[in-house]
Design an enzyme around this catalytic site. Sequence first.
Site, mmCIF file in Angstrom:
data_model
loop_
_atom_site.group_PDB
_atom_site.id
_atom_site.type_symbol
_atom_site.label_atom_id
_atom_site.label_comp_id
_atom_site.label_asym_id
_atom_site.label_seq_id
_atom_site.Cartn_x
_atom_site.Cartn_y
_atom_site.Cartn_z
ATOM 1 N N GLU A 1 3.902 -9.943 15.657
ATOM 2 C CA GLU A 1 3.225 -10.433 16.854
ATOM 3 C C GLU A 1 3.563 -11.910 17.065
ATOM 4 O O GLU A 1 3.894 -12.355 18.149
ATOM 5 C CB GLU A 1 1.719 -10.224 16.688
ATOM 6 C CG GLU A 1 0.933 -10.433 17.970
ATOM 7 C CD GLU A 1 -0.567 -10.275 17.747
ATOM 8 O OE1 GLU A 1 -1.300 -10.344 18.736
ATOM 9 O OE2 GLU A 1 -0.988 -10.098 16.591
ATOM 10 N N ARG B 1 0.808 -1.216 0.000
ATOM 11 C CA ARG B 1 0.000 0.000 0.000
ATOM 12 C C ARG B 1 0.845 1.271 0.000
ATOM 13 O O ARG B 1 0.372 2.328 -0.413
ATOM 14 C CB ARG B 1 -1.010 -0.030 1.159
ATOM 15 C CG ARG B 1 -2.111 -1.081 0.912
ATOM 16 C CD ARG B 1 -3.162 -1.089 1.995
ATOM 17 N NE ARG B 1 -2.663 -1.595 3.249
ATOM 18 C CZ ARG B 1 -2.777 -2.854 3.664
ATOM 19 N NH1 ARG B 1 -3.389 -3.753 2.898
ATOM 20 N NH2 ARG B 1 -2.281 -3.224 4.817
#
Lengths: 182, 223
Positions: free
Chosen positions: A106, A69
């Site tokens: 994560e 993006r």
Amino acid sequence: MSACKDQDPRIHGIKTKIRVVPNFPKPGIMFQDITTLLLDPKAFKDTIDLFVERYKGKNISVVAGIEARGFIFGPPIALAIGAKFVPLRKPRKLPGKVISEEYILEYGRDCLEMHVGAVEPGDRALVVDDLIATGGTLCAAMNLLERVGAEVVECACVIELPELKGRDRLNGKPLYILVEYH
Amino acid sequence: MFAEEDGLKGDPRLQAISEALRIVPHFPKPGIMFQDITTLLLDHKAFKGTVEIFVDRYRDMDISVVAGVEARGFLFGPSIALAIGAKFVPLRKPKKLPGEVISEDYELEYGTDRLEMHVGAVHPGERALVIDDFVATGGTLSAAIRLLSKLKDIACTLWTTYFSHSLQYFVHSGKFSVLVERVGAEVVECACVVGLPEVEGQSRLNGTPLYILVGPQLRERPC
């Protein structure tokens, strides 16, 4: 710092065009979808204009955009301010010789790559992505640029999730954002 | 068709683009001579010229959608869209787009891949441009065209009509075509920065015109 929401009338129009998609890519995540912003030519143009107005005339020689993006916002900014554009990509996408920077997710790790020779010592760089969350990806991007001797002037994102404190992972480098999502 | 056959012969911007490309041998696998556009992005003047050529061509063609194929189509499409006042629609690999999507499968040399687009991004009758950096066989672009001009799910429509008496009239009378709503755009053209001559020889993909700025770079550059 963020563009002052009260002062620039374009910010409100941009914020309303961002769509929040609950539970994507997994339960509990409120995903900030910028594709709806891209469907509004005026709001998309305003987004780019806000960045260009900030960086034009600041001697930025390279805009580095984070896949994928960051590829949407970075090149129009680079073209408007006279800078080169450098894509920072996931592993094995860039065809030539690369340098890599690993970063923690994560769960697990990921890696960002940049072509050798794309950025030179002394280049003044802007890093662009659509959103900053924990700041892990932006931090990896900055490391890549600094490792080849560039100076990272600022990181620029459309959206910040301030509660995730990504700003604190930028080694003191300034962050410019247009919209906060709480 | 190549740009130089369509009014841009001798245009210095095309030469600048050619010279800015880099060939990378044996990527992603042996035998492939990869056309690397990242070196074009490092040359501000040549990159600007690339976008300008596309903008000049498409600005007066009443195009309301520029669809870019992930990920290198994202490098060129948005700048074109911004300059011509069109919206930009990303066509993505599976599971990247967060909202409801429609998808289109296409053949690879080994196996298949899939392109996805958000439902509602494109409205019936819109005029669209598809952009990517490179075209070889045209498989990806053809999938993009099919995706943008996609018809509503015919199986769903026929199932609905089967159980409806009034609609069964339409099925039996051969009028069920009126129930199939065209939800797609009209793809006016596909545009690429670099293309192989083999596909250029086709000059159309399933009837859609193909516009290519330059042919492949043949010589390696020093890194």
